[in-house]
Design an enzyme around this catalytic site. Structure first.
Site, PDB file in Angstrom:
ATOM      1  N   PRO A 211     -83.201  47.361 -14.288  1.00 14.18           N
ATOM      2  CG  PRO A 211     -81.565  49.007 -14.462  1.00 14.18           C
ATOM      3  CD  PRO A 211     -82.112  47.984 -13.517  1.00 14.18           C
ATOM      4  CE  LYS A 215     -88.381  49.449 -15.014  1.00 17.58           C
ATOM      5  NZ  LYS A 215     -87.179  48.598 -15.218  1.00 17.58           N
ATOM      6  CB  THR A 216     -90.286  49.985 -21.736  1.00 21.03           C
ATOM      7  OG1 THR A 216     -89.614  50.838 -20.803  1.00 21.03           O
ATOM      8  CG2 THR A 216     -90.800  50.831 -22.885  1.00 21.03           C
ATOM      9  CG  HIS A 431     -54.638  34.573 -10.855  1.00 21.03           C
ATOM     10  ND1 HIS A 431     -54.144  35.486  -9.954  1.00 21.03           N
ATOM     11  CD2 HIS A 431     -55.990  34.778 -10.876  1.00 21.03           C
ATOM     12  CE1 HIS A 431     -55.146  36.204  -9.456  1.00 21.03           C
ATOM     13  NE2 HIS A 431     -56.274  35.791 -10.013  1.00 21.03           N
ATOM     14  CD  GLU A 432     -58.098  33.235 -14.002  1.00 20.02           C
ATOM     15  OE1 GLU A 432     -59.132  32.851 -13.423  1.00 20.02           O
ATOM     16  OE2 GLU A 432     -57.714  34.413 -13.978  1.00 20.02           O
TER      17      GLU A 432
END
EC number: 3.4.24.-
Length: 653
Positions: A211, A215-216, A431-432
């Site tokens: 997607p 294509k369109t 954490h990061e």
């Protein structure tokens, strides 16, 4: 491109004229039936008053219509020359009384309606009803297929190229697909050039791609390049709950195309009608299969449809019926892939043509930082950058707006209104920082691009790694490094706060690691014990109306061995991350402190922070640096969905 309205002119004016005609007919109807019997209110008097005025001698002359004996209309003049009108209930003595008063009177025969007037009176209501009904039916049939009388008509629209024309110059980044379709356009323009060597025009081209890959847009470019009629329709427009309607619409669509041949018919999302036959039961499925059968016959049956080229688009070619894909129906399958760095640069060049760019904007740098982006993603990126610049009141779109737009598209908008406690910020920072530190020390990880503790989207923090170049596959070394990267955040929290203070924030990391390890074992053949066998069916596909179970062809012993291998890979990644963070605990503290101070660091700034160097910018909030938390600090047990790795998954991985 606008829809062809035809020679009917302005539809609003036409509708207004029809309603005006209906209103005029109603007024005429009322006047015909009521106008002849009305009596002017100013002239009418009661019959008793007329007799009284007659006895008083105030009546000058009288005209009796219809005869007074049977009742009739009496009109005349009084002696003062004023007129009057009344109705006689049937008075046989009236003539004698008029003689006695010397009143001049005369008779008038009752008017008989003609045959044609009687026919008009009787037929006018039916003509009115028929006119209203004809107008309603005409309105229902205006859009083919949308009205009750056009239920089986095709909904294909023929487009013109007067406005909004798209050509191949507007299509960038997919040169191979454009060349394939350019040949079809050339064939339509000059068929003799190919016919000299015995070449035949292709009957169909199937555009396949993810997607947003264009294509369109390619189909619109074909319409803009070829000087032939172009019909467009969606695959879902053929699908109805009534059996036979879809097949009727297919026949009608090809009838319209034959009248305008040579022409191009574009069917978007053809998988809605072209799915594998026999993939279910029920009337709805019977209708879809009949529609597909009719489409197969029209494309390549006994009756040749010369000069009609079918261009279809889908992102699910695996579910299409094999009879639809064979040569003679779709002679070409054109793959429309995600663009590489060269393609992204060309696509961005198309989308920024209308933007007033600042001198510091480097399209190549933006293209390098957006791996995995489709054409639609890049268009959205350029639009978001323009909106951000307008929101700030700028007259030019600078590189800063493109960077902010890229962060917004990939990680979500900043949640500035979200209030976090200092403990939550520290937990997010560690954490990061754990993710970032592992990515810097483990070979095989993608280079660190950015790390932030600003909440974005559903995450309270994001560590973003980008590959140095476009990647189409991953090695076992890279996947094992990514497993270690997934556990960097959870291990950092454990080292700082202890096991009892772990929270739910690492759920996404654990899910990513588990899915990757299971794919390595069951799909990629990266386990020595299980060998180069595939143990997982494609769960995205549905065959015969049933999803295939993952373990339906697997013994219990094999399933246990798979679980053991998945656990082994996950534990190896966890151990690797723990070793890196344990050996570099001081660097973890320094990086977490820098994140608490600046909230967002790029890759170079993160490396300077780890080395204890000045990163070269001041705190935008003008506050003192927050000292890193010690190992004894505690954090509340709240759900913290942090730790997302921003590197897009490569194709096939």
């Amino acid at each position: 491109m606008n829809e062809n309205k035809g020679p009917d002119g302005n539809p609003w004016m036409k509708s207004l004229m029809i309603w005006a005609a209906i209103l005029l007919a109603l007024v005429l109807f009322v006047s015909v039936f009521d106008g002849g019997s009305r009596i002017k209110a100013g002239d009418s008097i009661a019959y008793s008053e007329f007799l009284q005025r007659l006895d008083e001698g105030n009546v000058k002359d009288v005209e009796i219509a219809g005869g007074s004996g049977a009742g009739g209309v009496i009109s005349g003049h009084f002696t003062n020359d004023s007129t009057f009108r009344t109705f006689s209930p049937g008075d046989p003595q009236l003539a004698q009384r008029l003689r006695d008063k010397n009143v001049t009177f005369s008779g008038k025969p009752e008017e008989q309606a003609s045959f044609w007037m009687i026919m008009l009176y009787q037929s006018l209501p039916f003509l009115l009803i028929f006119g209203i009904g004809f107008f309603v039916v005409r309105q229902m049939q205006k859009n083919a297929g949308s009205g009750a009388m056009g239920f089986g008509k095709s909904r294909a629209r023929m487009l013109t190229e007067k406005q909004g024309r798209v050509t191949f110059d507007d299509v960038a980044g997919i040169d191979e697909a454009r060349e394939e379709l350019q040949e079809i356009v050339d064939f339509l323009k000059d068929p003799s050039r190919f016919a000299r060597l015995g070449g035949k025009i292709p009957k169909g081209a199937l555009l396949v791609g993810s997607p947003g890959t264009g294509k369109t847009l390619l189909a619109r470019a074909i319409a803009g390049e070829a000087n032939v009629p172009f019909f467009t329709i969606s695959g879902s427009d053929f699908v109805e709950m009534f059996v036979g309607v879809g097949a009727s619409r297919v026949r009608d669509m090809f009838e319209q195309a034959k009248k305008n041949a040579p022409c191009i018919v574009f069917i978007d999302e053809i998988d809605a009608v072209g799915r594998h036959r026999g993939a279910g039961l029920g009337n709805g499925n019977d209708e879809r299969e009949q529609t597909l059968n009719q489409l197969l016959v029209e494309m390549d049956g006994f009756e040749a449809n010369e000069g009609i080229i079918i261009v279809a688009a889908t992102n699910r070619p695996d579910v299409l019926d094999p009879a639809l894909l064979r040569p003679g129906r779709f002679d070409r399958q054109v793959v429309v892939p995600r663009p590489d760095i060269e393609g992204r640069e060309k696509i961005l060049g198309v989308h920024v043509k209308k933007l007033p760019l600042a001198p510091d904007v480097d399209i190549r740098t933006i293209a390098r930082g957006t791996p995995g982006f489709s054409g639609a993603d890049l268009a959205n990126l350029a639009n978001e950058a323009a909106l951000l610049a307008a929101r700030k009141g700028k007259r030019l779109v600078a590189m800063l707006e493109f960077e902010e737009a890229k962060d917004k598209v990939m990680m979500g908008a900043e949640r500035k209104s979200m209030v976090m406690t200092e403990d939550e910020k520290k937990a997010t920072a560690y954490h990061e920082a754990g993710h970032a530190l592992v990515s810097l020390h483990v070979p095989g990880c993608d280079p660190l691009h950015k790390v932030t503790i600003i909440p974005r989207g559903r995450a309270l923090g994001v560590t973003w790694n980008l590959p140095e170049r476009d990647r189409y596959s991953m090695t076992m070394k890279q996947m094992k490094a990514r497993l270690a990267l997934c556990f960097g955040g959870r291990i950092a929290e454990q080292l700082i706060y202890g096991m009892d203070e772990l929270n739910t924030g690492a759920s996404n990391d654990i899910q990513q690691a588990t899915d990757m390890a299971r794919s390595m074992v069951m799909e990629y053949g990266m386990s020595e014990k299980l060998g180069w066998l595939r143990y997982r069916d494609n769960q995205d596909e549905v065959f015969l109306g049933h999803s295939v179970s993952r373990n339906q062809h697997m013994s219990e012993q094999t399933a246990q061995l798979i679980d053991q291998e998945v656990r082994r890979l996950v534990e190896e990644g966890e151990a690797r991350a723990r070793q890196v963070l344990t050996d570099n605990l001081d660097e973890l503290h320094r990086l977490a402190g820098a994140l608490l101070e600046f909230e967002t660091l790029n890759g170079e700034e993160a490396r300077k922070a780890i080395a204890g160097e000045d990163i070269g910018r001041e705190d935008p909030r003008s506050r003192r640096p927050v000292a890193p938390a010690s190992g004894g600090s505690s954090i509340p047990k709240t759900r913290r969905p942090g730790g997302g790795m921003g590197s897009p998954a490569p194709q096939g991985a």
